[in-house]
Write a protein that holds these residues in place. Structure first.
Motif, PDB file in Angstrom:
ATOM      1  N   VAL A 134      63.235  34.494  23.657  1.00 47.11           N
ATOM      2  CA  VAL A 134      62.937  34.719  25.072  1.00 47.11           C
ATOM      3  C   VAL A 134      64.191  35.175  25.817  1.00 47.11           C
ATOM      4  N   LEU A 135      64.161  36.369  26.377  1.00 47.56           N
ATOM      5  CA  LEU A 135      65.267  36.900  27.168  1.00 47.56           C
ATOM      6  C   LEU A 135      64.947  36.888  28.660  1.00 47.56           C
ATOM      7  N   ILE A 136      63.674  37.061  28.988  1.00 48.09           N
ATOM      8  CA  ILE A 136      63.254  37.176  30.379  1.00 48.09           C
ATOM      9  C   ILE A 136      62.653  35.845  30.833  1.00 48.09           C
ATOM     10  N   PHE A 141      52.526  36.059  20.243  1.00 52.58           N
ATOM     11  CA  PHE A 141      53.390  35.646  19.141  1.00 52.58           C
ATOM     12  C   PHE A 141      53.855  34.202  19.278  1.00 52.58           C
ATOM     13  N   ALA A 142      53.048  33.370  19.953  1.00 57.44           N
ATOM     14  CA  ALA A 142      53.401  31.964  20.124  1.00 57.44           C
ATOM     15  C   ALA A 142      53.113  31.181  18.852  1.00 57.44           C
ATOM     16  N   ASP A 143      53.899  30.142  18.630  1.00 54.29           N
ATOM     17  CA  ASP A 143      53.652  29.226  17.524  1.00 54.29           C
ATOM     18  C   ASP A 143      52.346  28.485  17.812  1.00 54.29           C
ATOM     19  N   PRO A 190      52.582  42.298  28.486  1.00 53.32           N
ATOM     20  CA  PRO A 190      52.829  43.061  27.255  1.00 53.32           C
ATOM     21  C   PRO A 190      51.971  42.574  26.089  1.00 53.32           C
ATOM     22  N   ASP A 191      51.731  41.260  26.014  1.00 51.14           N
ATOM     23  CA  ASP A 191      50.890  40.710  24.949  1.00 51.14           C
ATOM     24  C   ASP A 191      49.476  41.282  25.047  1.00 51.14           C
ATOM     25  N   VAL A 239      60.125  41.800  24.029  1.00 45.44           N
ATOM     26  CA  VAL A 239      59.054  41.952  25.013  1.00 45.44           C
ATOM     27  C   VAL A 239      57.848  42.565  24.301  1.00 45.44           C
ATOM     28  N   PRO A 240      56.808  41.773  24.024  1.00 44.40           N
ATOM     29  CA  PRO A 240      56.667  40.352  24.329  1.00 44.40           C
ATOM     30  C   PRO A 240      57.525  39.501  23.399  1.00 44.40           C
ATOM     31  N   ALA A 241      57.852  38.295  23.880  1.00 44.93           N
ATOM     32  CA  ALA A 241      58.710  37.405  23.117  1.00 44.93           C
ATOM     33  C   ALA A 241      57.946  36.761  21.963  1.00 44.93           C
ATOM     34  N   GLY A 242      58.704  36.355  20.941  1.00 41.01           N
ATOM     35  CA  GLY A 242      58.125  35.659  19.802  1.00 41.01           C
ATOM     36  C   GLY A 242      58.269  36.456  18.527  1.00 41.01           C
TER      37      GLY A 242
END
Length: 548
Positions: free
Chosen positions: A502-504, A491-493, A458-459, A107-110
């Motif tokens: 990704v957990l959420i 943190f996206a590609d 969060p990002d 969190v954040p994911a990536g």
């Protein structure tokens, strides 16, 4: 000669020759003997591998042996980008009880490599399922390492290696996490104020969180039909949202402050039997009990009840299927059990006694049981109340952003509010704490995400934190988003727009901008725009104002 360059030369004769000839590359330094030369004495580097994805980087694996108490082995990973490093270091906060070494942020994911960060993470000194805490009984060392020491020694080692690898004395050090990761962040700023420059802490919970899981598991098994299904909770959410949506002056499908919302659930009682749009007597009793919260000794509340908004978020802890449930902490069991029951069971094993049945053997109205629970926490040194003293962190120049989903049933926004005020009390007041700490309430968000809230809060907070730490610009209004065309994941590609780890699950609802305000300010919609189609979804029509 700089100390860091001297360590480079001592680390490898080959690297020294390349450095002097001007032909050294990042991959030349990505070798076990080189990295070992950068590491502290208690750290063993087990691999250093040039790695192509998600960007070219040096992937370092290692262990740190902790002692006094100990020995215990803390596993960690450090990822150092070959190119485009921003001078920033990111430590991954781990949800639940950790139990594995991460590559991706939760969190954040990536993967923060995609944002130009050096990235570190640890298993906190134990391997196992992230909802299993039985290891706390194995040794004092494992309990201490999981609480805070494992993360601390990882950061000491990883930051030292990062500085040496890039031959610099200055790095910007950040951490982000939610739930268990928020707990890790709270422990870090309280116990190791020198470890970070900026920490983003989401929904860490507090010592009564597990007691609410016990209480609600007991309510779900109180009598036949007491369990609340995801389908029934979805019906309730829709009715409550329709009833309370406009309380904040904006009809946007979101309850911005659940504390202002009340609803008469008695009107939904089934006339007879059961039905898709009504509540049986047992279900009605369960809804009221959960909203009231657990009652302790002497009839006094142990903590507030779960929020009335976004009630579908309850299912993550009440379970996708009705009881009976197994308390086994495994990925295979979760779809067949209640998450809250599983967590409560393993924590009760630690604090009370192994094998205790939380459904029948714990009475939250019994003072002896509450005392035994608190004594168990103190004995293992885990789960005890936070100290809420961030004065040393502030004195070191550290900045912190606290955030919580308004609709989080696990780790209540109201308890984060209490923590913020305790921090302010010890810091000398709200004005003083405002110099180094900001607190944001996230509408529509359940536990760490999901619900009908923003997807990139969060990002956006990391972006705001960077501006605060590196440019001295304190966060004010932060705009977060929902919807693929609006959301900005840090943190996206860049090629696919997708994130890893990704957990959420993402939130539901139409594309929408969320104006997030530093407490005590509240988001306020420009009512002059009420008749303009789509205006409620645009951040330019919202501002932050003092309440009342």
């Amino acid at each position: 000669m700089k100390p860091i360059l001297k360590r480079h030369l001592l680390a490898s004769g080959v690297l020294a020759t390349l450095a002097l000839s001007g032909t050294a590359t990042a991959s030349d330094k990505c070798a076990i003997d080189i990295i070992q030369g950068y590491a502290p004495a208690d750290t063993k580097i087990t691999s250093a591998t040039p790695t192509a994805a998600p960007v070219a980087h040096c992937r370092i694996e290692g262990t740190i042996t902790t002692t006094n108490p100990g020995p215990n082995e803390v596993n960690f990973r450090l990822q150092l980008p070959d190119e485009g490093w921003t001078g920033r270091y990111f430590f991954i906060g781990m949800g639940g009880s950790a139990g594995y070494v991460p590559s991706d942020s939760q969190v954040p994911a990536g993967n923060p490599l995609l944002g130009g960060f050096a990235v570190a993470g640890t298993d906190t000194g134990r391997q196992g399922h992230m909802l299993d805490w039985d290891f706390l009984l194995e040794s004092e060392a494992k309990a201490l390492d999981h609480r805070d020491r494992g993360a601390h020694v990882t950061n000491v080692a990883a930051q030292q290696i990062t500085r040496s690898y890039y031959d610099t004395d200055k790095i910007y050090r950040y951490m982000s996490g939610c739930s268990g990761g928020g707990r890790m962040g709270t422990e870090a700023v309280e116990r190791h104020p020198e470890d970070f420059d900026g920490v983003i802490i989401g929904a860490p919970g507090e010592w009564t969180t597990i007691l609410s899981f016990i209480y609600n598991a007991q309510q779900m098994t109180r009598e036949p039909g007491a369990w609340l299904s995801p389908a029934k909770l979805a019906i309730l959410e829709n009715k409550v949202t329709a009833h309370c949506d406009a309380l904040d002056g904006a009809e946007d499908g979101i309850i911005w402050d659940e504390r202002a919302c009340t609803y008469d659930f008695d009107q939904l009682k089934c006339d007879s039997g059961d039905g898709a749009e009504c509540l049986t007597a047992a279900e009605l009793k369960s809804v009221k009990a959960i909203l009231d919260g657990p009652i302790g000794p002497g009839g006094k509340p142990l903590r507030p009840g779960w929020p009335i908004s976004n009630m579908t978020g309850w299912s993550g802890f009440l379970g996708p299927v009705p009881p009976p449930w197994s308390p086994e902490a495994s990925m295979e069991n979760l779809p067949k059990s209640s998450g809250g029951y599983v967590i409560a069971s393993t924590m009760a094993n630690v604090y009370m006694r192994p094998g205790i049945d939380v459904l029948t053997e714990i009475d939250l109205t019994n003072q002896a049981h509450i005392d035994a629970w608190r004594e168990g926490q103190e004995k293992v040194g885990f789960g005890v109340p936070f100290k809420a003293d961030l004065n040393k962190f502030s004195a070191n120049g550290g900045k912190v952003i606290l955030w919580n989903g308004v609709s989080d049933p696990c780790c209540l926004d109201t308890k984060m509010n209490e923590y913020y005020h305790k921090v302010a009390e010890k810091a000398g007041g709200i004005a003083k704490v405002d110099e180094f700490a900001k607190y944001y309430r996230i509408p529509g968000m359940t536990h760490c995400g999901g619900g009908t809230g923003p997807q990139d809060a969060p990002d956006q907070m990391i972006r705001a934190m960077i501006d605060w730490v590196e440019n001295g610009k304190a966060p004010e209004k932060i705009v977060a988003h929902r919807g693929a065309e609006r959301t900005k994941l840090m943190f996206a590609d860049p090629k696919t727009g997708q994130v890893s780890g990704v957990l959420i699950p993402p939130p539901k609802g139409a594309p929408h901008d969320f104006t997030l305000c530093p407490y005590p300010q509240v988001p306020t919609f420009d009512k002059a725009m009420a008749r303009v189609e789509g205006a409620v979804h645009d951040a330019k029509n919202w501002s932050c104002k003092s309440p009342g």
